[in-house]
Design a protein around this motif. Structure first.
Motif, PDB file in Angstrom:
ATOM      1  N   GLN A  25      -4.248  -7.775 -10.148  1.00 46.15           N
ATOM      2  CA  GLN A  25      -3.605  -7.283 -11.367  1.00 46.15           C
ATOM      3  C   GLN A  25      -2.163  -6.882 -11.090  1.00 46.15           C
ATOM      4  OE1 GLN A  25      -4.810  -7.443 -14.411  1.00 46.15           O
ATOM      5  NE2 GLN A  25      -6.825  -8.202 -13.765  1.00 46.15           N
ATOM      6  N   ALA A  26      -1.931  -6.226  -9.958  1.00 41.60           N
ATOM      7  CA  ALA A  26      -0.573  -5.817  -9.614  1.00 41.60           C
ATOM      8  C   ALA A  26       0.321  -7.021  -9.346  1.00 41.60           C
ATOM      9  CB  ALA A  26      -0.603  -4.894  -8.393  1.00 41.60           C
TER      10      ALA A  26
ATOM     11  N   GLN B  22      -8.768  -4.128  -1.762  1.00 42.74           N
ATOM     12  CA  GLN B  22      -8.832  -3.846  -3.201  1.00 42.74           C
ATOM     13  C   GLN B  22      -8.385  -5.091  -3.968  1.00 42.74           C
ATOM     14  OE1 GLN B  22      -7.293  -0.040  -4.579  1.00 42.74           O
ATOM     15  NE2 GLN B  22      -7.237   0.735  -2.494  1.00 42.74           N
TER      16      GLN B  22
ATOM     17  N   GLU C 154       5.154  -2.743  -6.870  1.00 42.70           N
ATOM     18  CA  GLU C 154       3.830  -2.342  -7.321  1.00 42.70           C
ATOM     19  C   GLU C 154       3.105  -1.774  -6.101  1.00 42.70           C
ATOM     20  OE1 GLU C 154       2.214  -2.369 -10.328  1.00 42.70           O
ATOM     21  OE2 GLU C 154       4.105  -2.948 -11.298  1.00 42.70           O
TER      22      GLU C 154
ATOM     23  N   SER D 252      -5.030   1.977   0.205  1.00 40.64           N
ATOM     24  CA  SER D 252      -5.369   0.767   0.958  1.00 40.64           C
ATOM     25  C   SER D 252      -4.695   0.780   2.315  1.00 40.64           C
ATOM     26  CB  SER D 252      -4.937  -0.477   0.178  1.00 40.64           C
ATOM     27  OG  SER D 252      -5.150  -1.651   0.938  1.00 40.64           O
TER      28      SER D 252
ATOM     29  N   ASP E 238      -9.256  -6.689  -6.741  1.00 41.35           N
ATOM     30  CA  ASP E 238      -9.042  -6.655  -8.195  1.00 41.35           C
ATOM     31  C   ASP E 238      -7.737  -5.953  -8.536  1.00 41.35           C
ATOM     32  OD1 ASP E 238     -11.436  -7.989  -8.556  1.00 41.35           O
ATOM     33  OD2 ASP E 238     -12.587  -6.174  -8.967  1.00 41.35           O
ATOM     34  N   ALA E 239      -7.519  -4.781  -7.941  1.00 42.77           N
ATOM     35  CA  ALA E 239      -6.273  -4.060  -8.187  1.00 42.77           C
ATOM     36  C   ALA E 239      -5.077  -4.859  -7.675  1.00 42.77           C
ATOM     37  CB  ALA E 239      -6.315  -2.687  -7.511  1.00 42.77           C
TER      38      ALA E 239
ATOM     39  N   ILE F 116      -0.488  -0.290  -4.270  1.00 43.18           N
ATOM     40  CA  ILE F 116      -1.941  -0.159  -4.209  1.00 43.18           C
ATOM     41  C   ILE F 116      -2.250   1.131  -3.464  1.00 43.18           C
ATOM     42  CG2 ILE F 116      -4.103  -1.196  -3.457  1.00 43.18           C
ATOM     43  CD1 ILE F 116      -2.700  -2.827  -5.563  1.00 43.18           C
ATOM     44  N   LYS F 117      -2.881   2.061  -4.133  1.00 41.79           N
ATOM     45  CA  LYS F 117      -3.138   3.370  -3.530  1.00 41.79           C
ATOM     46  C   LYS F 117      -4.402   3.347  -2.675  1.00 41.79           C
ATOM     47  CE  LYS F 117      -0.814   5.956  -7.198  1.00 41.79           C
ATOM     48  NZ  LYS F 117      -0.946   7.036  -8.215  1.00 41.79           N
TER      49      LYS F 117
ATOM     50  N   SER G 191       0.855  -1.177   0.000  1.00 40.93           N
ATOM     51  CA  SER G 191       0.000   0.000   0.000  1.00 40.93           C
ATOM     52  C   SER G 191       0.898   1.235   0.000  1.00 40.93           C
ATOM     53  CB  SER G 191      -0.911  -0.005   1.222  1.00 40.93           C
ATOM     54  OG  SER G 191      -0.145   0.231   2.394  1.00 40.93           O
TER      55      SER G 191
END
Length: 290
Positions: free
Chosen positions: A277-278, A271, A258, A263, A273-274, A260-261, A237
């Protein structure tokens, strides 16, 4: 003082042809059986290791997403979930590494990616240092923002004081201090409740001991990173930024991140789904190193 220690510990600290097979076999080095699940069938295995006081069910969205392409293995570390909770165990962090190794050997896993959340960032580092030949890569989930070194005597005393207080006031420490660092204002209330219920449900004799044992490994992060035979992959995050200079200093092949913004500490829940993908982007890089 305790907020400092909490942040320190957080940095140390989760197809149609798919088969679903929950098992519990006595492969633990301390005699506790390990509950685990295998989904999917492929040459590459993703082994998801949860963080402190939670369990393998936190990876459900990842199991559903990745099992059509990979073999996905999730486990409950001894002391948590459906695995053994024998209070006579010492819960030493090195035993967890031995537990993972025993399971890997029993299942004869070859192309293995270890994915460790929170405190399990230290676990995957320890495994990579001891058994690099088993792995094609490791991925830390919301951890290893800045590789830790040895503590000063004052810091050691602060940490010891924290654990003494935590053992005697477990519920209060979790609800009034640690929860502040675990979640964001946007974190769904059901996720907050799930996490805190799982933490508070864990016996302090296990929870505090595991966290204390983890803290004893954390000062060895720099040493462990130096020995990595591949880049360090992180999916974090954006609450605590990574220290790029420090990571590049100790990871001889560098690191890849990677983010996750927005979170909290449980991006796989907050999150999914995000997150998926990450993580797939990182796995693609692991399978096709530059």
């Amino acid at each position: 003082m305790f907020r400092f220690i909490s942040i320190f510990l957080l940095g140390a600290f989760l197809s149609s042809c798919a088969s679903k097979d929950k098992k519990a076999k006595p492969v633990s080095s301390n005699g506790n059986p390990i509950a685990y699940s295998i989904n999917g069938k492929a040459d590459t295995t993703l082994l998801f290791i949860h963080g402190w006081c939670i369990n393998q069910t936190y990876w459900k969205s990842q199991v559903d997403f990745f099992s059509p392409r990979y073999q996905v293995l999730t486990i409950d570390l001894p002391g948590f979930g459906l695995s053994g909770k024998e209070l006579g165990s010492d819960w030493r962090f090195g035993n967890y590494t031995a537990d993972i190794k025993a399971l890997v050997d029993q299942l004869e896993l070859k192309k293995l990616v270890l994915i460790g959340h929170s405190m399990s960032g230290d676990l995957i580092l320890d495994y990579a240092q001891k058994y690099p030949g088993d792995l094609v890569g490791i991925v830390g989930i919301d951890n290893l923002h800045q590789p830790a070194g040895q503590l000063s005597e004052v810091q050691k005393l602060e940490v010891e004081t924290f654990f003494d207080k935590m053992f005697s006031s477990y519920d209060s420490i979790v609800q009034n201090m640690m929860a502040v660092d675990l979640f964001q204002p946007s974190t769904d209330s059901s996720i907050r409740k799930r996490v805190l219920d799982d933490i508070l449900r864990t016996k302090p004799e296990i929870a505090v001991k595991v966290l204390k044992e983890n803290s004893l490994f954390t000062p060895h992060q720099q040493e462990a990173m130096r020995s990595l035979p591949f880049p360090l992959f992180l999916l974090n995050s954006d609450v605590y930024p990574v220290n790029a200079d420090s990571l590049n200093k100790y990871c001889k092949l560098g690191y890849q991140l990677e983010t996750i913004k927005g979170s909290g500490h449980y991006p796989m829940l907050e999150q999914p789904d995000a997150f998926n993908q990450a993580l797939q982007k990182l796995l693609d890089r692991i399978s096709k190193p530059q």
